[in-house]
Design an enzyme around this catalytic site. Structure first.
Site, PDB file in Angstrom:
ATOM      1  N   ASP A   1     -15.295 -53.162 -17.861  1.00 48.41           N
ATOM      2  CA  ASP A   1     -15.038 -52.038 -18.775  1.00 48.41           C
ATOM      3  C   ASP A   1     -15.699 -52.374 -20.115  1.00 48.41           C
ATOM      4  OD1 ASP A   1     -13.997 -49.896 -20.160  1.00 48.41           O
ATOM      5  OD2 ASP A   1     -11.900 -50.553 -20.038  1.00 48.41           O
TER       6      ASP A   1
ATOM      7  N   TYR B   1     -13.166 -43.114 -35.166  1.00 55.20           N
ATOM      8  CA  TYR B   1     -13.596 -41.767 -34.760  1.00 55.20           C
ATOM      9  C   TYR B   1     -13.352 -40.822 -35.928  1.00 55.20           C
ATOM     10  CZ  TYR B   1     -12.633 -44.548 -30.649  1.00 55.20           C
ATOM     11  OH  TYR B   1     -12.578 -45.592 -29.757  1.00 55.20           O
TER      12      TYR B   1
ATOM     13  N   HIS C   1      -6.245 -53.303 -22.970  1.00 59.22           N
ATOM     14  CA  HIS C   1      -5.360 -53.133 -21.812  1.00 59.22           C
ATOM     15  C   HIS C   1      -5.720 -54.211 -20.801  1.00 59.22           C
ATOM     16  CE1 HIS C   1      -8.908 -51.314 -19.924  1.00 59.22           C
ATOM     17  NE2 HIS C   1      -9.061 -50.642 -21.041  1.00 59.22           N
TER      18      HIS C   1
ATOM     19  N   ASP D   1     -19.304 -45.788 -22.629  1.00 60.49           N
ATOM     20  CA  ASP D   1     -18.189 -46.577 -22.086  1.00 60.49           C
ATOM     21  C   ASP D   1     -18.358 -46.550 -20.570  1.00 60.49           C
ATOM     22  OD1 ASP D   1     -15.795 -47.638 -21.203  1.00 60.49           O
ATOM     23  OD2 ASP D   1     -14.546 -46.504 -22.603  1.00 60.49           O
TER      24      ASP D   1
ATOM     25  N   GLU E   1     -16.397 -52.529 -26.984  1.00 59.19           N
ATOM     26  CA  GLU E   1     -15.403 -53.004 -26.012  1.00 59.19           C
ATOM     27  C   GLU E   1     -15.970 -54.133 -25.160  1.00 59.19           C
ATOM     28  OE1 GLU E   1     -14.304 -50.106 -22.967  1.00 59.19           O
ATOM     29  OE2 GLU E   1     -12.421 -51.173 -22.644  1.00 59.19           O
TER      30      GLU E   1
ATOM     31  N   HIS F   1      -7.257 -49.945 -15.889  1.00 56.26           N
ATOM     32  CA  HIS F   1      -6.030 -50.193 -16.666  1.00 56.26           C
ATOM     33  C   HIS F   1      -5.121 -50.923 -15.690  1.00 56.26           C
ATOM     34  CE1 HIS F   1      -6.747 -46.767 -19.798  1.00 56.26           C
ATOM     35  NE2 HIS F   1      -7.721 -47.638 -19.743  1.00 56.26           N
TER      36      HIS F   1
ATOM     37  N   HIS G   1     -11.800 -39.340 -24.205  1.00 56.19           N
ATOM     38  CA  HIS G   1     -12.040 -39.354 -22.756  1.00 56.19           C
ATOM     39  C   HIS G   1     -13.138 -38.373 -22.360  1.00 56.19           C
ATOM     40  CE1 HIS G   1      -7.739 -41.088 -22.096  1.00 56.19           C
ATOM     41  NE2 HIS G   1      -8.608 -42.003 -22.438  1.00 56.19           N
TER      42      HIS G   1
ATOM     43  N   HIS H   1      -5.937 -45.238 -30.798  1.00 55.89           N
ATOM     44  CA  HIS H   1      -5.547 -45.909 -29.551  1.00 55.89           C
ATOM     45  C   HIS H   1      -5.298 -47.391 -29.821  1.00 55.89           C
ATOM     46  CE1 HIS H   1      -9.601 -47.679 -29.047  1.00 55.89           C
ATOM     47  NE2 HIS H   1     -10.101 -46.505 -29.362  1.00 55.89           N
TER      48      HIS H   1
ATOM     49  N   ASP I   1     -14.146 -29.773   4.138  1.00 53.96           N
ATOM     50  CA  ASP I   1     -14.722 -30.866   4.935  1.00 53.96           C
ATOM     51  C   ASP I   1     -15.349 -32.005   4.146  1.00 53.96           C
ATOM     52  OD1 ASP I   1     -13.910 -29.719   7.247  1.00 53.96           O
ATOM     53  OD2 ASP I   1     -15.835 -28.755   7.695  1.00 53.96           O
TER      54      ASP I   1
ATOM     55  N   GLU J   1     -11.129 -53.565 -27.650  1.00 58.18           N
ATOM     56  CA  GLU J   1     -11.929 -52.365 -27.851  1.00 58.18           C
ATOM     57  C   GLU J   1     -11.520 -51.527 -29.056  1.00 58.18           C
ATOM     58  OE1 GLU J   1     -11.169 -49.194 -24.929  1.00 58.18           O
ATOM     59  OE2 GLU J   1     -10.035 -50.645 -23.761  1.00 58.18           O
TER      60      GLU J   1
ATOM     61  N   ARG K   1     -17.031 -47.226 -30.749  1.00 59.31           N
ATOM     62  CA  ARG K   1     -16.114 -48.162 -30.088  1.00 59.31           C
ATOM     63  C   ARG K   1     -16.953 -49.325 -29.589  1.00 59.31           C
ATOM     64  NH1 ARG K   1     -13.563 -44.916 -27.225  1.00 59.31           N
ATOM     65  NH2 ARG K   1     -14.559 -45.021 -25.174  1.00 59.31           N
TER      66      ARG K   1
HETATM   67  N1  GLY Z   1     -12.878 -47.009 -19.957  1.00 58.64           N
HETATM   68  C1  GLY Z   1     -11.503 -46.811 -20.110  1.00 58.64           C
HETATM   69  C2  GLY Z   1     -10.967 -47.557 -21.227  1.00 58.64           C
HETATM   70  O1  GLY Z   1     -11.714 -48.106 -22.010  1.00 58.64           O
HETATM   71  O2  GLY Z   1      -9.791 -47.710 -21.372  1.00 58.64           O
HETATM   72 MN    MN Z   2     -10.953 -50.081 -21.831  1.00 64.40          MN
HETATM   73 MN    MN Z   3     -13.776 -48.511 -21.636  1.00 69.30          MN
END
Ligand code: GLY
Ligand code: MN
Ligand code: MN
Length: 434
Positions: free
Chosen positions: A268, A385, A351, A257, A404, A358, A240, A347, A37, A381, A402
């Site tokens: 973001d 690491y 994006h 983040d 960003e 994204h 992540h 990475h 529910d 970003e 990071r």
């Molecule tokens: N917060 C997701 C990214 O930075 O792609």
């Molecule tokens: Mn991002």
């Molecule tokens: Mn991010």
């Protein structure tokens, strides 16, 4: 609906023009059950909302292109019993009026009406492949139309992915969208400032997350745009990481983040700060490299450059930095060629950003990276690491950084939407002192 309905009508008209002929069927997102529910917080489908401004679940937009284009909404009927339990429903009649559709019907009539509307349409546009159940349902309806061939009725003999057209539209943000994104960015930057002021050794990551969410909500952004990453120490090396359950240690870094959603648009932002308010020498050394990489990437974000220019600019700075830190060996070109940097930076540098964090839009046109154009919004970003390893200087172990920001391409260059979140070492340390 928060925006003027004519904006959505204009978007539908643009899509109808590009379709030229045929019928489009665009459903919103389904509600998802969490357990008995209860449901996960409902979030509309971005493309559906982009064309309608209609935020209720169980709704489908049907567009018919041609000489007399039509936009038809299917949505939940008014239902006093359900409205007493679950809340207000607009209902087809009011939706047609308020949202400017040519017609609106109860969602329960969708299949029956669609078999009629599909008849003799040459092309069926839908988000092909996005949801297997919808694909099946539409194919079944198409088959029902086909079964009437002896009455002279033809079913669409071409099925096209409507997202190819829609995503190109969503990629270029107009002035109204940019204003909303500026607001999402400003609130998110303010939340990062609050988190910096709050952070101290001994707190838990989720307590910092609570500060972020409080600041989002306080300014009218009811939801985060994605699950916040609040990652202390070694957790920052998990890209992540969303557990956010660990205690923050004196001497560690904290990577945050987090961004909010405003009127369906995301911000973001990532910032990395020292838990105790002061960067150590080793942390600062790595941090300055990532910051310089980000500055180089932002400088390369200008109209006429291709999508990969900011990434390439960041990579060159990072590669030199990794050599200086003795993480990588050889020349910058050698590090780039061998991709040895990927052990510490795995990475890409950004994006598209918009309704989805994204966001929609191709990164290549044919086999070429696409050219940056005014109105495109994306993140920048870069990061670093460093996991413990025998061939890595111990002073650098578990440093995860990071930085960003959200950037919009303008006619002259770019505008950084998120610059109110401090990122210079001295600025962060100053804010954390107060
Ligand atoms: N917060 C997701 C990214 O930075 O792609
Ligand atoms: Mn991002
Ligand atoms: Mn991010």
């Amino acid at each position: 609906m928060t925006m003027d309905p004519t904006i959505y009508a204009q978007r539908r008209a643009r899509l109808l023009e590009q379709m030229q002929r045929g019928i489009a069927v665009i459903p919103t997102a389904e509600e998802v059950a969490r357990n008995g529910d209860t449901h996960y917080a409902y979030r509309h489908d971005s493309s559906f909302y982009y064309l309608t401004g209609f935020a209720e679940p169980e709704a489908v937009l049907v567009l018919i292109a041609g000489a007399a284009p039509q936009a038809i909404l299917f949505c939940r009927e008014k239902n006093l019993e359900r409205e007493i339990w679950d809340g207000y429903r607009v209902g087809p009649e009011a939706a047609q009026q308020q949202f400017g559709f040519d017609a609106a019907y109860p969602i329960a009539q969708l299949d029956e009406k669609l078999t009629g509307l599909m008849a003799n349409q040459p092309v069926l546009f839908c988000p092909l492949g996005a949801d297997a159940a919808w694909d099946q349902r539409l194919l079944k309806l198409r088959a029902a139309v086909q079964a009437r061939v002896r009455s002279g009725i033809r079913a669409p003999d071409e099925i096209r992915d409507v997202r190819a057209l829609l995503h190109e539209m969503r990629l270029l943000k107009d002035a109204v969208e940019l204003d909303i994104m500026r607001r999402a960015a400003a609130i998110s930057a303010q939340a990062h400032r609050r988190a910096m002021q709050f952070t101290r050794p001994g707190q838990f990551e989720y307590q910092v997350e609570a500060e972020l969410l409080h600041e989002f909500c306080r300014h009218g952004a009811r939801h985060a745009a994605y699950p916040s990453i609040v990652a202390g120490g070694a957790n920052a090396c998990v890209l992540h990481y969303v557990d956010n359950h660990a205690r923050l240690n004196d001497g560690d870094l904290l990577l945050i983040d987090a961004g909010c959603e405003v009127e369906g648009y995301a911000a973001d932002i990532t910032r990395t700060l020292p838990v105790n308010g002061k960067f150590s020498a080793a942390q600062k050394e790595v941090y300055e490299i990532v910051l310089a990489a980000q500055a180089a990437a932002i400088a390369a974000a200008r109209p006429g450059n291709t999508w990969d220019a900011p990434h390439d600019a960041a990579l060159r700075v990072l590669a030199q930095g990794f050599i200086d830190l003795k993480l990588c060996q050889g020349s910058v070109d050698g590090v780039l060629e061998s991709e040895s940097y990927k052990k510490f930076y795995m990475h890409r540098t950004g994006h598209w950003l918009g309704m989805d964090v994204h966001d929609a839009g191709d990164y290549k046109v044919g086999d070429q990276w696409r050219k940056l154009q005014s109105g495109m919004v994306f993140t920048v970003e870069p990061g670093c690491y460093i996991r413990p390893a025998d061939d890595v200087p111990q002073a650098l172990w578990n440093i995860g950084i990071r930085i960003e920001d959200d950037v919009v391409i303008t006619a002259q260059g770019n505008e950084v939407l998120t610059s109110a979140a401090p990122k210079a070492v001295a600025e962060i340390e100053e804010l954390m002192r107060t």
